[in-house]
Design a protein around this motif. Structure first.
Motif, PDB file in Angstrom:
ATOM      1  N   TYR A  46      -6.425   1.572   2.823  1.00 30.83           N
ATOM      2  CA  TYR A  46      -7.459   2.362   3.478  1.00 30.83           C
ATOM      3  C   TYR A  46      -7.063   2.862   4.817  1.00 30.83           C
ATOM      4  O   TYR A  46      -7.287   3.936   5.116  1.00 30.83           O
ATOM      5  CB  TYR A  46      -8.778   1.301   3.639  1.00 30.83           C
ATOM      6  N   GLN A  47      -6.300   2.009   5.405  1.00 29.87           N
ATOM      7  CA  GLN A  47      -5.681   2.460   6.702  1.00 29.87           C
ATOM      8  C   GLN A  47      -4.736   3.569   6.550  1.00 29.87           C
ATOM      9  O   GLN A  47      -4.756   4.646   7.342  1.00 29.87           O
ATOM     10  CB  GLN A  47      -5.129   1.231   7.322  1.00 29.87           C
ATOM     11  N   SER A  48      -3.655   3.482   5.400  1.00 30.01           N
ATOM     12  CA  SER A  48      -2.891   4.636   5.109  1.00 30.01           C
ATOM     13  C   SER A  48      -3.755   6.002   4.923  1.00 30.01           C
ATOM     14  O   SER A  48      -3.336   7.011   5.371  1.00 30.01           O
ATOM     15  CB  SER A  48      -2.156   4.281   4.005  1.00 30.01           C
TER      16      SER A  48
ATOM     17  N   ASP B 236     -14.056   3.065   2.296  1.00 28.62           N
ATOM     18  CA  ASP B 236     -13.614   1.813   1.890  1.00 28.62           C
ATOM     19  C   ASP B 236     -14.802   1.162   0.965  1.00 28.62           C
ATOM     20  O   ASP B 236     -15.797   0.918   1.349  1.00 28.62           O
ATOM     21  CB  ASP B 236     -13.535   0.668   3.270  1.00 28.62           C
TER      22      ASP B 236
ATOM     23  N   MET C 157      -6.597   6.680   5.938  1.00 27.21           N
ATOM     24  CA  MET C 157      -7.538   7.075   7.137  1.00 27.21           C
ATOM     25  C   MET C 157      -6.296   7.904   8.047  1.00 27.21           C
ATOM     26  O   MET C 157      -6.819   8.798   8.734  1.00 27.21           O
ATOM     27  CB  MET C 157      -8.002   5.863   8.017  1.00 27.21           C
ATOM     28  N   ILE C 158      -4.936   7.303   8.186  1.00 24.73           N
ATOM     29  CA  ILE C 158      -4.168   7.997   8.887  1.00 24.73           C
ATOM     30  C   ILE C 158      -3.862   9.339   8.519  1.00 24.73           C
ATOM     31  O   ILE C 158      -3.897  10.194   9.262  1.00 24.73           O
ATOM     32  CB  ILE C 158      -2.945   7.249   9.062  1.00 24.73           C
TER      33      ILE C 158
ATOM     34  N   GLY D 259      -3.958  -2.786   3.046  1.00 24.55           N
ATOM     35  CA  GLY D 259      -3.880  -1.787   4.173  1.00 24.55           C
ATOM     36  C   GLY D 259      -3.818  -0.148   3.703  1.00 24.55           C
ATOM     37  O   GLY D 259      -3.613   0.583   4.442  1.00 24.55           O
TER      38      GLY D 259
ATOM     39  N   SER E 149     -10.533  -2.781   2.321  1.00 31.49           N
ATOM     40  CA  SER E 149      -9.620  -3.122   3.547  1.00 31.49           C
ATOM     41  C   SER E 149      -9.426  -4.783   3.787  1.00 31.49           C
ATOM     42  O   SER E 149      -8.736  -4.911   4.550  1.00 31.49           O
ATOM     43  CB  SER E 149     -10.394  -2.383   4.617  1.00 31.49           C
TER      44      SER E 149
ATOM     45  N   GLN F 281       0.643  -1.339   0.121  1.00 32.86           N
ATOM     46  CA  GLN F 281       0.152   0.013  -0.070  1.00 32.86           C
ATOM     47  C   GLN F 281       0.829   1.356   0.051  1.00 32.86           C
ATOM     48  O   GLN F 281       1.917   1.182   0.299  1.00 32.86           O
ATOM     49  CB  GLN F 281      -0.866   0.018   1.322  1.00 32.86           C
TER      50      GLN F 281
END
Length: 291
Positions: free
Chosen positions: A93-95, A111, A97-98, A91, A87, A60
């Protein structure tokens, strides 16, 4: 201005790409690292895939890659709807969101629970809504409501890449090759899984067409065919076989991203569409992919 941001796993026709901001994933062949769609294109990827003894890996984008896009949007006064590959398989989506934590007022992250051309038609749907003047929240709500009605069905030509990726055993791959088994894969609840299999490509095409007809295609929303590898020959043969599905309408097609190509191998035929409401659904997958 409302802008739609996607990552490079969203496969779509070339003429649409300029209307999106695209954050690329990374593709690694051993020690060689590439940026998807920037330093490696589809043709080069599939040439390397077919000659490599080991599967490439994908990873990602870092949160910083999203933060640069978000900061540029804030400086321009734009609002972003950020669509991410599922997701359940990445990962990414997590990147996003951070990175979005520092931009609570103008960045909305979603997502999609999809990948490849299924992700692409959701992105096109979001773009259409933005062009109609919908607000960012209205677009987000629409994508969350519609993503479960998007279907991705893939007919694989080979078991080799599932075996290389550890998804099936060498024994199963060998037996399946002897029997000329062609798996059908689907997307369900954000993951890819085995839906069924057929003996030979002809029966595989018939099974793929049956699954599509059972799901029911909404021809009033975006739909898109895709293929993996250097040739779209198998996809074109399927299009001839399945002409009745499309009711005489033109069907667009695209080569698919490294994420799908790595696990499916060349020769896959992939259909993505919005299904009609209150129709059949993809059955529960039997194995998962993670990129």
């Amino acid at each position: 201005m409302i802008r739609i941001v996607v990552d490079s796993t969203a496969d779509m026709p070339e003429e649409l790409k300029d209307q999106f901001s695209i954050v690329p994933l990374n593709v690694n062949f051993g020690d060689e690292q590439y940026t998807d769609g920037v330093t490696i294109d589809h043709k080069t990827f599939y040439e390397k895939l077919e000659t490599s003894s080991k599967l490439p890996t994908t990873s990602q984008p870092a949160p910083d890659a999203y933060a640069r896009v978000f900061e540029a949007a804030r400086q321009a006064g734009d609002t972003l709807v950020v669509l991410c590959v599922s997701s359940g398989i990445s990962g990414t989506y997590q990147s996003a969101m951070i990175a979005a934590q520092d931009y609570p007022d103008n960045v909305h992250v979603v997502d999609t629970q999809h990948v490849a051309n299924a992700f692409g038609i959701l992105a096109e749907y979001a773009l259409n809504l933005a062009q109609q003047g919908k607000s960012a929240q209205e677009i987000v709500d629409a994508i969350l409501a519609e993503r479960e009605h998007v279907q991705l069905f893939a007919l694989l030509d080979t078991l080799e890449y599932l075996q290389k990726g550890g998804r099936i055993s060498k024994t199963a791959a060998f037996a399946g090759t002897l029997l000329s088994l062609k798996p059908i894969v689907c997307m369900r609840d954000g993951v890819l899984g085995m839906l069924g299999k057929a003996r030979g490509m002809k029966q595989g095409q018939q099974l793929l067409m049956k699954e599509m007809l059972d799901a029911g295609i909404d021809l009033d929303k975006p739909y898109l065919m895709g293929y993996t590898g250097l040739s779209d020959e198998l996809m074109q043969k399927f299009m001839e076989t399945s002409a009745e599905i499309w009711s005489g309408k033109d069907v667009r097609s695209v080569p698919l991203c490294p994420v799908v190509g790595t696990h499916a191998g060349p020769g896959a035929v992939v259909a993505a569409f919005f299904k009609k409401r209150l129709t059949g659904i993809c059955r529960q997958p039997r194995f998962l992919f993670w990129l």
